[in-house]
Design a protein around this motif. Structure first.
Motif, PDB file in Angstrom:
ATOM      1  N   VAL A 207      70.973  45.626  63.192  1.00 57.43           N
ATOM      2  CA  VAL A 207      71.393  44.870  62.017  1.00 57.43           C
ATOM      3  C   VAL A 207      70.738  45.522  60.800  1.00 57.43           C
ATOM      4  CG1 VAL A 207      71.412  42.635  60.852  1.00 57.43           C
ATOM      5  CG2 VAL A 207      71.637  42.752  63.352  1.00 57.43           C
ATOM      6  N   VAL A 208      71.539  45.769  59.771  1.00 55.61           N
ATOM      7  CA  VAL A 208      71.067  46.456  58.565  1.00 55.61           C
ATOM      8  C   VAL A 208      71.279  45.555  57.354  1.00 55.61           C
ATOM      9  CG1 VAL A 208      71.325  48.476  57.074  1.00 55.61           C
ATOM     10  CG2 VAL A 208      71.623  48.707  59.551  1.00 55.61           C
ATOM     11  N   GLY A 209      70.221  45.321  56.611  1.00 61.60           N
ATOM     12  CA  GLY A 209      70.303  44.605  55.345  1.00 61.60           C
ATOM     13  C   GLY A 209      69.451  45.330  54.324  1.00 61.60           C
ATOM     14  N   HIS A 210      69.487  44.892  53.090  1.00 57.93           N
ATOM     15  CA  HIS A 210      68.664  45.568  52.084  1.00 57.93           C
ATOM     16  C   HIS A 210      67.249  44.999  52.038  1.00 57.93           C
ATOM     17  CE1 HIS A 210      67.616  47.942  48.632  1.00 57.93           C
ATOM     18  NE2 HIS A 210      67.221  46.855  47.977  1.00 57.93           N
ATOM     19  N   HIS A 211      67.113  43.707  52.188  1.00 53.93           N
ATOM     20  CA  HIS A 211      65.808  43.065  52.006  1.00 53.93           C
ATOM     21  C   HIS A 211      65.074  42.872  53.330  1.00 53.93           C
ATOM     22  CE1 HIS A 211      67.856  42.001  48.232  1.00 53.93           C
ATOM     23  NE2 HIS A 211      66.645  41.939  47.716  1.00 53.93           N
ATOM     24  N   PRO A 212      63.743  42.997  53.310  1.00 51.81           N
ATOM     25  CA  PRO A 212      62.974  42.837  54.544  1.00 51.81           C
ATOM     26  C   PRO A 212      62.816  41.385  54.959  1.00 51.81           C
ATOM     27  CG  PRO A 212      61.497  43.265  52.721  1.00 51.81           C
ATOM     28  CD  PRO A 212      62.895  43.400  52.169  1.00 51.81           C
ATOM     29  N   ILE A 213      62.603  41.226  56.248  1.00 50.96           N
ATOM     30  CA  ILE A 213      62.246  39.918  56.806  1.00 50.96           C
ATOM     31  C   ILE A 213      60.735  39.797  56.904  1.00 50.96           C
ATOM     32  CG2 ILE A 213      62.427  38.447  58.865  1.00 50.96           C
ATOM     33  CD1 ILE A 213      65.216  39.659  59.312  1.00 50.96           C
ATOM     34  N   ASP A 261      61.107  40.318  70.429  1.00 52.20           N
ATOM     35  CA  ASP A 261      61.367  41.661  70.942  1.00 52.20           C
ATOM     36  C   ASP A 261      62.077  42.562  69.939  1.00 52.20           C
ATOM     37  OD1 ASP A 261      61.292  43.611  73.040  1.00 52.20           O
ATOM     38  OD2 ASP A 261      63.431  43.288  73.345  1.00 52.20           O
ATOM     39  N   ILE A 262      62.331  42.085  68.736  1.00 50.14           N
ATOM     40  CA  ILE A 262      63.021  42.881  67.725  1.00 50.14           C
ATOM     41  C   ILE A 262      62.033  43.815  67.025  1.00 50.14           C
ATOM     42  CG2 ILE A 262      64.351  42.794  65.571  1.00 50.14           C
ATOM     43  CD1 ILE A 262      65.302  39.998  66.436  1.00 50.14           C
ATOM     44  N   ASP A 263      62.449  45.052  66.785  1.00 50.02           N
ATOM     45  CA  ASP A 263      61.681  45.973  65.948  1.00 50.02           C
ATOM     46  C   ASP A 263      62.163  45.821  64.511  1.00 50.02           C
ATOM     47  OD1 ASP A 263      59.855  47.778  67.637  1.00 50.02           O
ATOM     48  OD2 ASP A 263      61.739  47.815  68.756  1.00 50.02           O
ATOM     49  N   TYR A 264      61.260  45.399  63.628  1.00 50.66           N
ATOM     50  CA  TYR A 264      61.576  45.241  62.211  1.00 50.66           C
ATOM     51  C   TYR A 264      61.162  46.523  61.487  1.00 50.66           C
ATOM     52  CZ  TYR A 264      62.091  40.321  63.421  1.00 50.66           C
ATOM     53  OH  TYR A 264      62.489  39.139  64.009  1.00 50.66           O
ATOM     54  N   VAL A 265      62.139  47.202  60.901  1.00 49.19           N
ATOM     55  CA  VAL A 265      61.909  48.512  60.285  1.00 49.19           C
ATOM     56  C   VAL A 265      62.228  48.440  58.803  1.00 49.19           C
ATOM     57  CG1 VAL A 265      62.621  50.932  60.228  1.00 49.19           C
ATOM     58  CG2 VAL A 265      62.425  49.736  62.431  1.00 49.19           C
ATOM     59  N   VAL A 266      61.273  48.864  57.977  1.00 56.42           N
ATOM     60  CA  VAL A 266      61.526  49.075  56.558  1.00 56.42           C
ATOM     61  C   VAL A 266      61.673  50.577  56.360  1.00 56.42           C
ATOM     62  CG1 VAL A 266      60.699  48.772  54.205  1.00 56.42           C
ATOM     63  CG2 VAL A 266      60.161  47.049  55.941  1.00 56.42           C
TER      64      VAL A 266
END
Length: 321
Positions: A207-213, A261-266
């Protein structure tokens, strides 16, 4: 006459940008390393680009082109803020040339670019960002949020492109600066995201968005809390999202949250970066400029964080169950 003036200005700009960019003959050579990480399906993620070629934008663009000469890169995911600072006014805005067309000129970058809006696009005409798909042979943005699947040698990757600016209250409430942000109901998008992920059965889902979680940043905390409450809830619900990738912060960050289990990438800026420091859940962070390469086969999904010369700084790896 106006077109002739603009053309001459564009040519002069391109000449100056080339003079100010890194000399490929003196840049570090990572081509042999690039060849070892190639997989059947390879693509770029780049964002926060639009600086009219200044800072590291031209250098990053040139390295993206050289890497695409070396390995088979199929497309680019443009995760917002291709245009700083006020977005674009129309499909004919000169910024399309100075931020994009005259920067990413390498023949091997003449591939599909799948785009979403960032907050800076929302300071201009967001419909023009969509409509540019009808002007450019490589720019693809069918709507403000959408999904597509890429397949190669039996490897399928679903990419879900979301529109995060209207999801965040601070943008929707600032109707003077971000006029388009309040014109859509973000609940419609969340329902679409929920349905899309519920029906997604590909091996890899990004999933791709502009703003970080989750991210280190000095920007308003409400940006992250709105994303956590409205987007992250859906991402965690279905248990099939491998990575959430965003931009906005102009740094590299890889975050893993306890119990998730999600990898959050900036993904960092492709032109001008900022300082960063670790927070809760940080696996890696860097203030380098650059972009990311994603490679996939039926066993592994890898995201390589690359500096402006293409050096691998960090790798996010997912393994098939």
């Amino acid at each position: 006459m106006k077109f002739r003036i603009f053309l001459l200005a564009a040519l002069a700009f391109a000449t100056v940008s080339c003079r100010n960019s890194a000399n490929p003959e003196t840049a570090p050579d990572y081509t042999q390393e690039w060849k070892t990480i190639e997989k059947p399906l390879n693509f770029y993620i780049a964002n926060d680009l639009g600086r009219n070629g200044y800072y590291d934008q031209k250098t990053v663009a040139e390295t993206m082109g050289r890497m695409a000469e070396t390995i088979d890169v199929e497309f680019v995911v443009a995760a917002g803020d291709v245009h700083h600072f006020e977005g674009v006014r129309s499909v004919n805005d000169p910024l399309w040339m100075t931020n994009y067309e005259l920067i990413y000129t390498h023949p091997d970058l003449m591939m599909p670019w799948y785009a979403i809006c960032g907050n800076h696009e929302y300071r201009g005409n967001t419909q023009a960002v969509i409509d540019y798909s009808n002007i450019s042979g490589r720019w693809n943005m069918p709507s403000r949020y959408y999904t597509f699947v890429k397949e190669e040698d039996g490897t399928e990757v679903r990419i879900v492109m979301i529109d995060t600016t209207p999801v965040i209250d601070k943008y929707r409430e600032d109707t003077e600066k971000y006029a388009d942000a309040s014109k859509s109901d973000y609940n419609d998008q969340i329902a679409w995201l929920d349905s899309t992920l519920a029906n997604a059965d590909e091996e890899w889902i990004i999933v791709v968005g502009h703003h970080p979680i989750y991210a280190y940043t000095d920007k308003s905390e409400s940006e992250r809390t709105d994303m956590q409450q409205r987007i992250d809830t859906i991402l965690r619900k279905h248990g099939n999202v491998d990575m959430y990738v965003c931009g906005h912060i102009h740094t590299f960050q890889h975050i893993r949250m306890e119990g998730c289990d999600i990898d959050y990438v900036v993904n960092t800026s492709g032109s001008l970066s900022r300082d960063v420091e670790p927070i809760e859940g940080t696996v890696f962070c860097s203030g380098e400029t650059g972009w990311s390469l994603v490679t996939a086969d039926d066993k592994n999904l890898n995201l390589y964080m690359l500096d402006k010369y293409g050096k691998v700084l960090h790798t996010v790896t997912r393994t098939a169950e």
